[in-house]
Design a protein around this motif. Sequence first.
Motif, PDB file in Angstrom:
ATOM      1  N   GLU A 266       2.311  -0.946   1.196  1.00 26.71           N
ATOM      2  CA  GLU A 266       1.400  -0.033   0.516  1.00 26.71           C
ATOM      3  C   GLU A 266       2.176   1.161  -0.054  1.00 26.71           C
ATOM      4  O   GLU A 266       2.989   1.765   0.636  1.00 26.71           O
ATOM      5  CB  GLU A 266       0.345   0.491   1.497  1.00 26.71           C
ATOM      6  CG  GLU A 266      -0.476  -0.598   2.168  1.00 26.71           C
ATOM      7  CD  GLU A 266      -1.748  -0.904   1.407  1.00 26.71           C
ATOM      8  OE1 GLU A 266      -2.086  -0.117   0.517  1.00 26.71           O
ATOM      9  OE2 GLU A 266      -2.377  -1.926   1.714  1.00 26.71           O
ATOM     10  N   THR A 366      -3.727   4.987  -1.629  1.00 31.15           N
ATOM     11  CA  THR A 366      -2.691   3.959  -1.549  1.00 31.15           C
ATOM     12  C   THR A 366      -2.792   3.015  -2.730  1.00 31.15           C
ATOM     13  O   THR A 366      -3.846   2.870  -3.354  1.00 31.15           O
ATOM     14  CB  THR A 366      -2.830   3.137  -0.254  1.00 31.15           C
ATOM     15  OG1 THR A 366      -4.103   2.469  -0.252  1.00 31.15           O
ATOM     16  CG2 THR A 366      -2.709   4.016   0.972  1.00 31.15           C
ATOM     17  N   HIS A 367      -1.651   2.367  -3.021  1.00 30.84           N
ATOM     18  CA  HIS A 367      -1.575   1.313  -4.024  1.00 30.84           C
ATOM     19  C   HIS A 367      -1.105   0.032  -3.345  1.00 30.84           C
ATOM     20  O   HIS A 367      -0.133   0.059  -2.585  1.00 30.84           O
ATOM     21  CB  HIS A 367      -0.574   1.685  -5.120  1.00 30.84           C
ATOM     22  CG  HIS A 367      -1.183   2.474  -6.227  1.00 30.84           C
ATOM     23  ND1 HIS A 367      -0.512   2.780  -7.389  1.00 30.84           N
ATOM     24  CD2 HIS A 367      -2.417   3.011  -6.366  1.00 30.84           C
ATOM     25  CE1 HIS A 367      -1.296   3.481  -8.180  1.00 30.84           C
ATOM     26  NE2 HIS A 367      -2.460   3.632  -7.577  1.00 30.84           N
ATOM     27  N   SER A 368      -1.807  -1.060  -3.610  1.00 30.22           N
ATOM     28  CA  SER A 368      -1.404  -2.366  -3.085  1.00 30.22           C
ATOM     29  C   SER A 368      -1.208  -3.317  -4.259  1.00 30.22           C
ATOM     30  O   SER A 368      -2.016  -3.344  -5.190  1.00 30.22           O
ATOM     31  CB  SER A 368      -2.475  -2.933  -2.149  1.00 30.22           C
ATOM     32  OG  SER A 368      -2.792  -2.031  -1.127  1.00 30.22           O
ATOM     33  N   ASP A 369      -0.129  -4.077  -4.187  1.00 33.56           N
ATOM     34  CA  ASP A 369       0.147  -5.076  -5.218  1.00 33.56           C
ATOM     35  C   ASP A 369      -0.730  -6.303  -4.954  1.00 33.56           C
ATOM     36  O   ASP A 369      -0.572  -6.991  -3.945  1.00 33.56           O
ATOM     37  CB  ASP A 369       1.632  -5.468  -5.176  1.00 33.56           C
ATOM     38  CG  ASP A 369       2.007  -6.452  -6.282  1.00 33.56           C
ATOM     39  OD1 ASP A 369       1.098  -6.895  -7.004  1.00 33.56           O
ATOM     40  OD2 ASP A 369       3.201  -6.776  -6.415  1.00 33.56           O
TER      41      ASP A 369
END
Length: 610
Positions: A266, A366-369
Amino acid sequence: MHKTFFDFAPDAVIVVEEGGTIVDASQRALKLFGYTKKELKGEFLETLMPDEYLQAHKKHRADFLREPKTREMGKGLDLVAKRRDGSTFYAEISLSPIEIDGKRIILASVRDVTETRKLYNQLKVSNEQFKGAFEYSAIGMALVSTEGNWLKVNKSVCNIVGYGEEELLRTTFQDITHPDDLNLDLEYLGEMLRGERETYQMEKRYFHKKGHIVWVLLSVSMAKDADGNPLHFVSQIKDVSERKEADKAIKESEQRWQFALEGAGEGVWDWDAKTNKVFFSRQWKSLLGYEDDEIGDSLEEWSKRVHPDDIEQCNADLGKHMRGETPIYLNEHRLLCKDGKYKWIMDRGKVIGRDDEGRPSRVIGTHSDITMQKLKEKELRQSVETISEQNARLMNFAHIVSHNLRSHTGNFQLLVDLLAKEDDEEEKNQMIVFLRENAQSLNETIKHLNDVVQIQINTSILREELSLKNYINKVTDVLRAELNKNNTIVHNNVAADVFVNYNPAYLESILLNFISNGMKYRHKERSAQIILDTKMVDNKLVLNIADNGIGINLEKYKGKLFGLYKTFHGNSDARGVGLFITKNQVEAMEGKIEVESEINVGTTFKILFK
């Protein structure tokens, strides 16, 4: 000489006999006390003193007469003199013995020190106030010499570092300062001594008497003498150990939180809405292929990378959360990576701070791929679409089998029944002819159905890299005689470098069917033209086969266009099999067919290759 002394004396002068009688006074004295010389002459010196100070004056004069030498009165004392109008003032009086004509007299020099006394009293009050503020201040205060010795410390300083006052005064601030902080502290002091700065403030560490570290906020100014020379430093010392420990705990907690998130892949972002600055974690940047120092801390670093088709929904979802309409911010969008490609990102966030007016001041998230997830979803949708299409074809196929075979078997049953009842030989022979025709029709139907089945179940169809232009030319050559006979021109505009990974038999069959239809359904009032060209749509090759024929009524027949045995123009030789077989062949190669048509204008079939 007597007159000259009076004229030039800096103070008021009164001449007094030993008994205390005033015999003369200078003009300064007369002015100071408000008398004329005539009024003052013959009065006792005590006339110029308030009643409450008479005893003190008499004592001083008696002491002087016992030991006649110059004596000063009033210095450092609250000695008061009285004017003729009754007003008083602070005075300093100097008694000096002299002899005139063999007679001893006393010269009393009087100076008005009221203003000086006022300043003294103000200074005394100020000093007491400073002393009180110094001693009882809630923060540490200290006077430090230019060499670093403690000159004076209050109780708060002693409590902060754990030393008694006497113990601390025997040391220097250098003795208890952490070595990692000492050089900067000394550098600032040097700048103050050189006149390069007036004050300084810094956080530093002291060693407590018990050995542990104490964090303080140190503020330093400098006291100077009247000529501007340094006297000593004035230090204010505030214990900030608890805050430093709290900051450390928060930092460690955030580091653990960030480590946990980044360990799970994340990326973390922390947006200060007041400054529009954003902290992007190392993992956040790594998701996009960047190093830690290649992305700044502005909000634009994110917004400029959002896919243009996604930014509007991003802002809408974020706005809803910031207005309190949703419990969290949640959005899926594409972000541009360093390599020029886009990644799908699951973006989550939450407002964790608001200002006094309720506006968001801090948002973290958060950033999730989710690129692989998106690809799998796309594949799943395609699979569902394929299965749905296959199911639809299966239902259509079942319907066809049921309908057509039932029709043939019904005809057989009817003819057999009639044949059994018929006695006329000629009629019987005719019925046998009908039976043979029906059997032939049934055989063709079964063959067509078998062709469809073979296309559907053949999962290992041979594929080759084929030149599309060459195959169009090949089909055109096969149909050359018929094309010429029907005055039909084929324009092959496909480039020579266009290749498709396809089954040769299928490709030839598909082209043959569409070109034949373009010729078969030509318009009677103009020469037939069939144009074949290609273009790329969403990274997929599309073959367009356009004619200028009679067209198809798509509003009426679009849902039936590729059905088995469906015909639309009333041609006697139309069987309604070609388009059905062609569609199955294209779909077996994982492609699609689309059609556009206008009555009396023409038709364009579009073959989308995988």
